[in-house]
Design an enzyme around this catalytic site. Structure first.
Site, PDB file in Angstrom:
ATOM      1  N   GLU A 128      -0.270 -12.087  11.025  1.00 41.70           N
ATOM      2  CA  GLU A 128      -1.472 -11.262  11.076  1.00 41.70           C
ATOM      3  C   GLU A 128      -2.683 -12.018  11.647  1.00 41.70           C
ATOM      4  O   GLU A 128      -3.340 -11.543  12.560  1.00 41.70           O
ATOM      5  CB  GLU A 128      -1.789 -10.741   9.668  1.00 41.70           C
ATOM      6  CG  GLU A 128      -3.071  -9.928   9.613  1.00 41.70           C
ATOM      7  CD  GLU A 128      -3.350  -9.342   8.233  1.00 41.70           C
ATOM      8  OE1 GLU A 128      -2.547  -9.555   7.312  1.00 41.70           O
ATOM      9  OE2 GLU A 128      -4.392  -8.672   8.096  1.00 41.70           O
TER      10      GLU A 128
ATOM     11  N   GLU B  40       3.045 -16.369  -2.707  1.00 40.37           N
ATOM     12  CA  GLU B  40       3.213 -15.408  -1.607  1.00 40.37           C
ATOM     13  C   GLU B  40       2.759 -16.030  -0.295  1.00 40.37           C
ATOM     14  O   GLU B  40       1.601 -16.437  -0.152  1.00 40.37           O
ATOM     15  CB  GLU B  40       2.408 -14.131  -1.898  1.00 40.37           C
ATOM     16  CG  GLU B  40       2.528 -13.067  -0.808  1.00 40.37           C
ATOM     17  CD  GLU B  40       1.748 -11.777  -1.134  1.00 40.37           C
ATOM     18  OE1 GLU B  40       1.731 -11.348  -2.303  1.00 40.37           O
ATOM     19  OE2 GLU B  40       1.143 -11.208  -0.200  1.00 40.37           O
TER      20      GLU B  40
ATOM     21  N   TRP C 294     -16.417  -7.056   3.258  1.00 38.16           N
ATOM     22  CA  TRP C 294     -15.146  -7.679   2.866  1.00 38.16           C
ATOM     23  C   TRP C 294     -15.249  -9.067   2.242  1.00 38.16           C
ATOM     24  O   TRP C 294     -14.244  -9.657   1.847  1.00 38.16           O
ATOM     25  CB  TRP C 294     -14.214  -7.731   4.084  1.00 38.16           C
ATOM     26  CG  TRP C 294     -13.831  -6.366   4.538  1.00 38.16           C
ATOM     27  CD1 TRP C 294     -14.422  -5.638   5.526  1.00 38.16           C
ATOM     28  CD2 TRP C 294     -12.789  -5.541   4.000  1.00 38.16           C
ATOM     29  NE1 TRP C 294     -13.805  -4.413   5.640  1.00 38.16           N
ATOM     30  CE2 TRP C 294     -12.797  -4.326   4.711  1.00 38.16           C
ATOM     31  CE3 TRP C 294     -11.836  -5.714   2.982  1.00 38.16           C
ATOM     32  CZ2 TRP C 294     -11.908  -3.284   4.445  1.00 38.16           C
ATOM     33  CZ3 TRP C 294     -10.946  -4.680   2.713  1.00 38.16           C
ATOM     34  CH2 TRP C 294     -10.994  -3.482   3.436  1.00 38.16           C
TER      35      TRP C 294
ATOM     36  N   GLU D  25      -8.121  -3.379  -2.853  1.00 41.75           N
ATOM     37  CA  GLU D  25      -8.359  -2.641  -1.612  1.00 41.75           C
ATOM     38  C   GLU D  25      -8.118  -1.146  -1.791  1.00 41.75           C
ATOM     39  O   GLU D  25      -7.339  -0.528  -1.077  1.00 41.75           O
ATOM     40  CB  GLU D  25      -7.509  -3.230  -0.469  1.00 41.75           C
ATOM     41  CG  GLU D  25      -7.819  -4.711  -0.259  1.00 41.75           C
ATOM     42  CD  GLU D  25      -7.103  -5.342   0.926  1.00 41.75           C
ATOM     43  OE1 GLU D  25      -5.984  -4.920   1.234  1.00 41.75           O
ATOM     44  OE2 GLU D  25      -7.680  -6.276   1.524  1.00 41.75           O
TER      45      GLU D  25
ATOM     46  N   LYS E 262      -1.142 -15.192  -3.474  1.00 44.02           N
ATOM     47  CA  LYS E 262      -1.180 -15.632  -2.075  1.00 44.02           C
ATOM     48  C   LYS E 262      -1.476 -17.125  -2.005  1.00 44.02           C
ATOM     49  O   LYS E 262      -2.200 -17.653  -2.841  1.00 44.02           O
ATOM     50  CB  LYS E 262      -2.260 -14.866  -1.296  1.00 44.02           C
ATOM     51  CG  LYS E 262      -1.893 -13.421  -1.007  1.00 44.02           C
ATOM     52  CD  LYS E 262      -2.842 -12.773   0.000  1.00 44.02           C
ATOM     53  CE  LYS E 262      -2.467 -11.307   0.170  1.00 44.02           C
ATOM     54  NZ  LYS E 262      -3.233 -10.618   1.224  1.00 44.02           N
TER      55      LYS E 262
ATOM     56  N   ASP F  68      -7.132 -15.025   2.464  1.00 43.67           N
ATOM     57  CA  ASP F  68      -6.113 -14.116   2.973  1.00 43.67           C
ATOM     58  C   ASP F  68      -5.383 -14.678   4.190  1.00 43.67           C
ATOM     59  O   ASP F  68      -5.667 -14.280   5.313  1.00 43.67           O
ATOM     60  CB  ASP F  68      -6.764 -12.768   3.335  1.00 43.67           C
ATOM     61  CG  ASP F  68      -5.734 -11.673   3.573  1.00 43.67           C
ATOM     62  OD1 ASP F  68      -4.550 -11.902   3.262  1.00 43.67           O
ATOM     63  OD2 ASP F  68      -6.119 -10.591   4.057  1.00 43.67           O
TER      64      ASP F  68
ATOM     65  N   ARG G  24       0.752  -8.349  -8.073  1.00 44.36           N
ATOM     66  CA  ARG G  24       0.018  -9.178  -7.116  1.00 44.36           C
ATOM     67  C   ARG G  24      -1.395  -9.497  -7.602  1.00 44.36           C
ATOM     68  O   ARG G  24      -2.050  -8.660  -8.235  1.00 44.36           O
ATOM     69  CB  ARG G  24      -0.026  -8.482  -5.746  1.00 44.36           C
ATOM     70  CG  ARG G  24       1.366  -8.276  -5.177  1.00 44.36           C
ATOM     71  CD  ARG G  24       1.350  -7.570  -3.843  1.00 44.36           C
ATOM     72  NE  ARG G  24       0.951  -8.390  -2.730  1.00 44.36           N
ATOM     73  CZ  ARG G  24      -0.021  -8.104  -1.879  1.00 44.36           C
ATOM     74  NH1 ARG G  24      -0.751  -7.005  -2.038  1.00 44.36           N
ATOM     75  NH2 ARG G  24      -0.290  -8.890  -0.863  1.00 44.36           N
TER      76      ARG G  24
ATOM     77  N   ASN H 249       0.880  -1.167   0.000  1.00 39.33           N
ATOM     78  CA  ASN H 249       0.000   0.000   0.000  1.00 39.33           C
ATOM     79  C   ASN H 249       0.919   1.218   0.000  1.00 39.33           C
ATOM     80  O   ASN H 249       1.454   1.587   1.036  1.00 39.33           O
ATOM     81  CB  ASN H 249      -0.899   0.009   1.232  1.00 39.33           C
ATOM     82  CG  ASN H 249      -1.862  -1.164   1.224  1.00 39.33           C
ATOM     83  OD1 ASN H 249      -2.497  -1.456   0.219  1.00 39.33           O
ATOM     84  ND2 ASN H 249      -1.946  -1.867   2.347  1.00 39.33           N
TER      85      ASN H 249
HETATM   86  C1  GCU Z   1      -4.547  -8.140   4.008  1.00 39.37           C
HETATM   87  C2  GCU Z   1      -3.990  -7.241   5.076  1.00 39.37           C
HETATM   88  C3  GCU Z   1      -3.662  -5.883   4.566  1.00 39.37           C
HETATM   89  C4  GCU Z   1      -2.813  -5.974   3.312  1.00 39.37           C
HETATM   90  C5  GCU Z   1      -3.455  -6.887   2.298  1.00 39.37           C
HETATM   91  C6  GCU Z   1      -2.563  -7.166   1.106  1.00 39.37           C
HETATM   92  O1  GCU Z   1      -5.820  -7.724   3.652  1.00 39.37           O
HETATM   93  O2  GCU Z   1      -4.892  -7.159   6.139  1.00 39.37           O
HETATM   94  O3  GCU Z   1      -2.989  -5.183   5.561  1.00 39.37           O
HETATM   95  O4  GCU Z   1      -2.608  -4.728   2.766  1.00 39.37           O
HETATM   96  O5  GCU Z   1      -3.727  -8.122   2.876  1.00 39.37           O
HETATM   97  O6  GCU Z   1      -1.983  -8.244   1.054  1.00 39.37           O
HETATM   98  O7  GCU Z   1      -2.433  -6.347   0.210  1.00 39.37           O
END
Ligand code: GCU
Length: 684
Positions: free
Chosen positions: A398, A392, A546, A291, A365, A370, A324, A207
């Site tokens: 987390e 990934e 979500w 996101e 991923k 997630d 990604r 991000n």
């Molecule tokens: C999850 C995570 C986020 C992260 C996102 C990603 O949602 O909670 O913090 O930015 O994965 O992998 O981009």
């Protein structure tokens, strides 16, 4: 030159049995480079710590001389045919090495040999591992090379010093919107990473916020180049996460449309500028249309259009675009049960197979949701024969206890790597796909979201260092066993005390299962507090945007992802897996609620009903934590006080929280189902 931080698995202690070894008293080097200098520095440091004596560096030793270590580029030292023929040398490739002990003139010499300086660095760390773990040296004859070309770490560090999903302090790279001044920690970090074979590191969060967007400008490129220089001496290439809208935010354009030539030209100029500062810059990591991050969808373009445009800019310099696949609708309507977030990556990317440039890699991923404690393996892995893929993982915990709970992830990663996709029939495991063993990928491998910060021990929980170590070792060789990795890590980190190994090994081995037992059941996932994702909240995400639901009501629970009458997600797998997951009879218990919605009275393969399984595992989970504490308590006095207390304190936090999880989950399902616990234990 080293920082005062915990040196983790690079902490050497005096070892009596090595002190008498003559071949550790001298080192001869054949070859010359910064990376070889690093290898030599590691070797002399390690040997001095273990033997108490600094080895002498001898130049031009007689070829007949004995009792020394020869650290040698193969082209600089003629190796006898009987040691290594041309084929074996070629087979070492660019990162492999050979280590051999040769009896000479009544003594012996140790040879570390490679085609490249990076190979020598990896060989040196391997030799140090052998010395530290007390393996037999007599007939030493090892060759090794990494299985995965790219072995990456992805930091989610922000320039203000915070770390997204970081549980071990502040960033080791950034503070107050600048780079840190003292880079000793970065150096130590590079050593730790090189010692487990990591060769690429992205230093900033996927991000990419306002300040971080500027990392690719002349304001910060000199600092980025400084870190890249530290990495380079350890054979690591630096990558940056970039903001897809940079041409607008930095370049003053009114668009980031990948098919607008002004946008492409802007990135080409930008690439040129970056490579002026960092000639071996690795490339970009990109989170686009995910996101709320900008991306090609804004302009009705595909992810192939978006990534290829960046790839074209980096191509002349050998750079990569790591794109990604975490793309899904994060503004879903919970009332709509036909939309399934798990489907998203495959639905978006599979149709684009074959359209990506050779220097684009899709980073996927491990699961379609997630990084849950348990979820299915992403069906996209292996499903795109014409497109480079990499896997990934998430090392930072987390959803697995945020480094307060012990959760050793190597067993989970092994299961994922060994998962058979059946993409090319039986034996098409994920590990073969991402290492390039199935399709002719130009670039591929494994990346992981890392868990380090500036805490003294890097990872918050000292035992979480094992995840960092284990990830690197698996990325190097996914066929290593869990036992090999765990045993190695314990000996390197805590030394040879057999009680320490005897207790920590089962603690690590059980911990994932224990964590899974008291958290969300049977693969359904989530049930965490929204936002920070710590602690139980069964309906925390149930009525949100979500796409992460469990659909529990008074009759049953689970997500119906079948083809027959569910979301159809199951159809994304190759037939062997699709059939297995589609049918209630063959779906494995641990993923039952990921694939099916069933009544609480549904009987599992284990013979228990779903509801009784929930109750039992949650009581067992808390007992499991009590056992972890019991084991650890035996180590008082066998481990230094700091590390002993660090783990002891966290295990007690874990125990409290495990009870909270147990009672919240059990109570919730008792109240929903009205079915009492067969064993009559306390449920509130
Ligand atoms: C999850 C995570 C986020 C992260 C996102 C990603 O949602 O909670 O913090 O930015 O994965 O992998 O981009």
């Amino acid at each position: 030159p080293y920082s005062s931080a915990d040196q983790g698995w690079l902490s050497y202690t005096n070892n009596e049995s090595l002190a008498g070894m003559k071949e550790l008293t001298q080192i001869a080097v054949y070859g010359n480079s910064d990376v070889i200098d690093s290898a030599l520095a590691e070797l002399t440091h390690g040997i001095r710590e273990m033997t108490g004596t600094l080895p002498a560096i001898v130049s031009d030793p007689d070829r007949q001389a004995s009792n020394l270590i020869r650290l040698a580029l193969l082209e600089e030292i003629g190796v006898p045919e009987e040691w290594m023929d041309a084929a074996r040398i070629k087979d070492l490739g660019e990162e492999g090495y050979a280590i051999r002990r040769h009896p000479e003139n009544g003594g012996g010499s140790l040879y570390v040999m490679a085609n490249t300086d990076r190979g020598l660095l990896y060989g040196t760390f391997h030799l140090l591992r052998i010395l530290r773990t007390g393996q037999e040296l007599d007939r030493l004859d090892v060759t090794d090379r990494p299985r995965n070309p790219l072995r990456m770490m992805n930091h989610w560090d922000n320039m203000d010093g915070s770390i997204e999903r970081g549980y071990a302090g502040r960033s080791i790279f950034f503070q107050d919107n600048r780079f840190v001044e003292d880079d000793a920690r970065i150096r130590d970090y590079a050593r730790l990473m090189a010692s487990i074979g990591i060769n690429g590191i992205a230093i900033n969060n996927v991000n990419v916020h306002r300040t971080e967007t500027q990392l690719i400008t002349r304001q910060f490129l000199p600092d980025v180049a400084n870190v890249a220089g530290i990495f380079r001496r350890y054979g690591i290439r630096l990558f940056l996460s970039v903001n897809y809208a940079s041409p607008m935010e930095l370049g003053g354009l009114d668009t980031a449309d990948p098919l607008d030539s002004r946008v492409g030209d802007w990135w080409k100029e930008k690439a040129k500028e970056i490579y002026e500062y960092i000639p071996d810059f690795g490339g970009f990591v990109v989170k686009a249309d995910s996101e709320h991050r900008p991306g090609p969808f804004t302009y009705d373009r595909t992810h192939a259009d978006g990534s290829n445009m960046l790839a074209e800019a980096l191509e002349p310099f050998g750079g990569l675009v790591i794109w990604r696949c975490f793309v899904y609708n994060c503004l879903q309507n919970w009332r709509d049960r036909s939309t399934d977030r798990a489907r998203a990556a495959y639905d978006h990317f599979k149709p684009l197979d074959g359209q990506f440039k050779p220097n684009v890699i899709l980073q996927i991923k491990n699961g379609p949701m997630d990084f849950q404690v348990r979820e299915a393996v992403s069906p996209l892995l292996g499903a795109m024969p014409g497109t480079n893929q990499m896997l990934e993982f998430q090392i930072t915990q987390e959803y697995t206890g945020q480094q307060k709970h012990l959760c050793y992830l190597v067993p989970q990663w092994k299961e994922i790597l060994d998962f058979d996709t059946f993409a090319q029939g039986q034996g098409t495991e994920v590990k073969k796909v991402v290492s390039g063993g199935i399709y002719p990928y130009r670039a591929c491998g494994i990346a992981a979201v890392i868990n380090v910060g500036d805490d003294h021990n890097w990872t918050g929980h000292t035992l979480a260092q094992a995840n960092l170590y284990g990830y690197g070792r698996l990325a190097w060789n996914p066929d290593l066993t869990e036992e090999d990795i765990t045993g190695e890590w314990i000996r390197l980190t805590f030394g040879g005390d057999s009680l320490v190994s005897a207790e920590i090994e089962p603690m690590l081995a059980d911990s994932w299962h224990v964590y899974e037992s008291y958290t969300s059941p049977l693969g359904v996932g989530w049930m965490v507090n929204p936002g920070h994702h710590y602690g139980p909240n069964v309906d925390g995400y149930e009525y949100s945007v979500w796409g992460t639901y469990h659909f529990a009501d008074c009759h049953g629970i689970g997500v119906n992802r079948t083809v027959k009458d569910g979301t159809g997600f199951v159809s994304q797998y190759f037939p062997e897996n699709a059939q297995r997951y589609e049918s209630l009879e063959s779906c494995p218990d641990e993923l039952l609620l990921f694939f099916h919605h069933v009544p609480y009275s549904h009987v599992l393969h284990s013979g228990k009903t779903v509801i009784q399984h929930i109750y039992d595992t949650h009581f067992d989970g808390v007992e499991g934590v009590e056992q972890l504490i019991g084991r650890w308590s035996k180590l008082e006095g066998h481990i230094d006080e700091w590390r002993y207390r660090n783990v002891w304190e966290r295990l007690h936090i874990q125990l409290d929280h495990a009870k909270e999880w147990r009672d919240v989950i059990n109570t919730y399902f008792y109240r929903k189902s009205g079915i009492p616990d067969a064993a009559g234990r306390t449920i509130y």
